[in-house]
Write a protein that holds these residues in place. Structure first.
Motif, PDB file in Angstrom:
ATOM      1  N   GLU A 358     -35.119  -4.106  63.342  1.00 58.40           N
ATOM      2  CA  GLU A 358     -34.441  -4.878  62.301  1.00 58.40           C
ATOM      3  C   GLU A 358     -34.503  -6.374  62.550  1.00 58.40           C
ATOM      4  OE1 GLU A 358     -30.490  -3.392  61.945  1.00 58.40           O
ATOM      5  OE2 GLU A 358     -31.110  -1.501  60.995  1.00 58.40           O
ATOM      6  N   ALA A 359     -34.649  -6.765  63.800  1.00 54.64           N
ATOM      7  CA  ALA A 359     -34.736  -8.187  64.135  1.00 54.64           C
ATOM      8  C   ALA A 359     -36.164  -8.721  64.039  1.00 54.64           C
ATOM      9  CB  ALA A 359     -34.181  -8.428  65.531  1.00 54.64           C
ATOM     10  N   GLY A 360     -37.104  -7.837  63.749  1.00 57.28           N
ATOM     11  CA  GLY A 360     -38.487  -8.263  63.622  1.00 57.28           C
ATOM     12  C   GLY A 360     -39.303  -8.125  64.885  1.00 57.28           C
ATOM     13  N   ARG A 361     -38.722  -7.559  65.928  1.00 62.48           N
ATOM     14  CA  ARG A 361     -39.439  -7.384  67.182  1.00 62.48           C
ATOM     15  C   ARG A 361     -40.501  -6.308  67.030  1.00 62.48           C
ATOM     16  NH1 ARG A 361     -40.289 -10.179  71.922  1.00 62.48           N
ATOM     17  NH2 ARG A 361     -41.213  -8.735  73.410  1.00 62.48           N
ATOM     18  N   VAL A 362     -41.731  -6.593  67.444  1.00 63.26           N
ATOM     19  CA  VAL A 362     -42.840  -5.657  67.331  1.00 63.26           C
ATOM     20  C   VAL A 362     -42.866  -4.734  68.542  1.00 63.26           C
ATOM     21  CG1 VAL A 362     -45.355  -5.439  67.239  1.00 63.26           C
ATOM     22  CG2 VAL A 362     -44.202  -7.225  65.916  1.00 63.26           C
ATOM     23  N   ARG A 363     -43.051  -3.437  68.269  1.00 67.83           N
ATOM     24  CA  ARG A 363     -43.124  -2.452  69.341  1.00 67.83           C
ATOM     25  C   ARG A 363     -44.356  -1.574  69.121  1.00 67.83           C
ATOM     26  NH1 ARG A 363     -40.885   2.820  69.703  1.00 67.83           N
ATOM     27  NH2 ARG A 363     -39.719   2.462  67.780  1.00 67.83           N
ATOM     28  N   VAL A 364     -45.131  -1.361  70.175  1.00 69.51           N
ATOM     29  CA  VAL A 364     -46.317  -0.513  70.108  1.00 69.51           C
ATOM     30  C   VAL A 364     -45.909   0.938  70.328  1.00 69.51           C
ATOM     31  CG1 VAL A 364     -48.547   0.013  71.167  1.00 69.51           C
ATOM     32  CG2 VAL A 364     -47.813  -2.367  70.906  1.00 69.51           C
ATOM     33  N   VAL A 365     -46.464   1.822  69.486  1.00 70.78           N
ATOM     34  CA  VAL A 365     -46.180   3.258  69.595  1.00 70.78           C
ATOM     35  C   VAL A 365     -47.506   3.976  69.860  1.00 70.78           C
ATOM     36  CG1 VAL A 365     -45.131   5.263  68.493  1.00 70.78           C
ATOM     37  CG2 VAL A 365     -44.344   2.954  67.890  1.00 70.78           C
TER      38      VAL A 365
END
Length: 409
Positions: A358-365
């Motif tokens: 929600e804060a815009g932080r990118v996470r790799v999956v």
């Protein structure tokens, strides 16, 4: 001229290009490896031949993946001020961003093909709905009215004002009556799509945030100032195939037919006109490259990672993807219509996707267990993309199953 030929012998008369070499070409030609990034939005678009523009943020994110230090304003300037990049409906009835000099090829070949298809369908539906006895004549009339209205509005008109300016377009017609996919649809967007494919009308300035689609429609001659003539169809396809081969080659005949939305005959003629060179590929398929572009290329010494947006042209460049995507991962990373979601790349292979909180932080999956250096490199790319987005959260109607599941609490 043959397409895929299973069992082709890898002998001295036909150069063999391995999957490793194809991935090395991808790293360099697509400006994805850190040492291969390019200078500006136009160079990034040229590197990819065209950029997908079905969703507005894809254009900006595809550029950001290939240009260090680029800003949203840099992309907007190329699109709407310099107009060195232009949105054009073309291959497979899809909206792309073209380098300005490639537009005549689009108008003369895939754009003309799409425009003719749209014209026939709209005319048929207009007649079936009782709007006009002669659908083609009705379309000629509304085209004249719309182009006249746009001439009086050089800054362009949003869709709702198009309907107000040409009341004949402010109506619905039934499409595929009796079908579960049928129903009443607005005719104005369909007419705009037809004229967009034909090169009469262009999506001009965007009235909303860069991640949203709120275009104003403008006459192409107003937008460009001077409109060059469309190339003859064979020349148009040849130029598009030439650029595709430089960006995506080696590729198969089937790849080109799919990417262009063209016939086998058109692709074979273009390959012959270009004197394309036949090569063999891992798995036994026949590939094609430009003359002189079959010299050996060593795999990159330095590994690389990249995070690409929904419908990025690298993800969507080929029909046959096994050499850069595990087929078992396809249902998780592409929707049922073949639209690619966000992708995480390691050394020329798709290994997962990325999402934002929600804060815009990118996470790799990831879709698989990755080496430690791959995880570190992808995390660095996630930090880079997070900083570039600066809190902006991107949504998509083309979210893959992996993207959707990763967002679940």
């Amino acid at each position: 001229m043959n397409g895929d030929v299973p069992g082709l012998r890898h002998d001295a008369t036909v150069r063999h290009i391995t999957d490793d070499e194809r991935r090395a070409r991808l790293a360099i030609r697509h400006a994805l490896a850190p040492w291969g990034r390019v200078a500006d939005p136009v160079a990034a678009t040229r590197a990819m031949t065209v950029l997908h523009a079905t969703e507005p943020p894809t254009v900006h994110l595809s550029v950001a993946a290939r240009v260090d230090g680029v800003t949203v304003e840099d992309v907007e300037r190329a699109l709407y001020v310099e107009r060195s990049l232009v949105k054009q409906l073309a291959m497979r009835r899809t909206l792309f961003v073209f380098p300005r000099d490639l537009l005549p090829a689009a108008w003369g070949a895939p754009g003309d093909r799409v425009a003719a298809q749209e014209h026939r369908k709209i005319a048929k539906d207009v007649e079936a709905a009782g709007v006009a006895a002669e659908g083609a004549a009705w379309l000629a009339d509304v085209r004249g009215q719309l182009l006249q209205a746009l001439r009086a509005a050089p800054e362009g008109l949003p869709a709702r004002e198009v309907r107000a300016a040409v009341p004949a377009l402010d109506r619905k017609v039934e499409v595929r009556p009796g079908s579960k996919w049928g129903g009443a649809t607005q005719v104005a967007p369909r007419v705009l799509a037809w004229l967009g494919a034909a090169g009469d009308v262009v999506r001009g300035r965007n009235a909303g945030h860069w991640r949203l689609s709120r275009p104003s429609y403008t006459r192409m001659d107003t937008w460009l100032g001077e409109v060059p003539p469309a190339l003859p169809e064979p020349d148009g396809y040849a130029e598009l195939v030439r650029r595709w081969l430089w960006t995506f080659g080696p590729g198969t005949e089937a790849d080109l037919v799919w990417w262009l939305g063209a016939t086998k005959a058109a692709v074979r003629r273009a390959l012959a006109d270009l004197q394309a060179v036949q090569v063999s590929l891992d798995g036994g398929a026949v590939g094609w490259v430009l003359p002189g572009d079959d010299e050996p290329l060593d795999p990159a010494d330095e590994p690389w990672a990249a995070l690409l947006p929904v419908l990025d042209p690298t993800t969507m460049g080929w029909r046959d993807r096994d050499w850069y995507l595990d087929p078992l991962h396809t249902p998780y990373l592409f929707d049922s219509n073949g639209n690619g979601g966000t992708t995480a790349w390691w050394n020329g292979r798709i290994v997962g996707c990325w999402v934002q909180d929600e804060a815009g932080r990118v996470r790799v999956v990831p879709r698989q267990e990755l080496p430690r250096d791959a995880t570190r490199a992808l995390e660095a790319e996630a930090d880079r993309l997070t900083a570039w987005l600066d809190g902006v959260v991107i949504s998509s109607v083309y979210s893959s199953l992996q993207m959707k599941s990763a967002r679940l609490p």
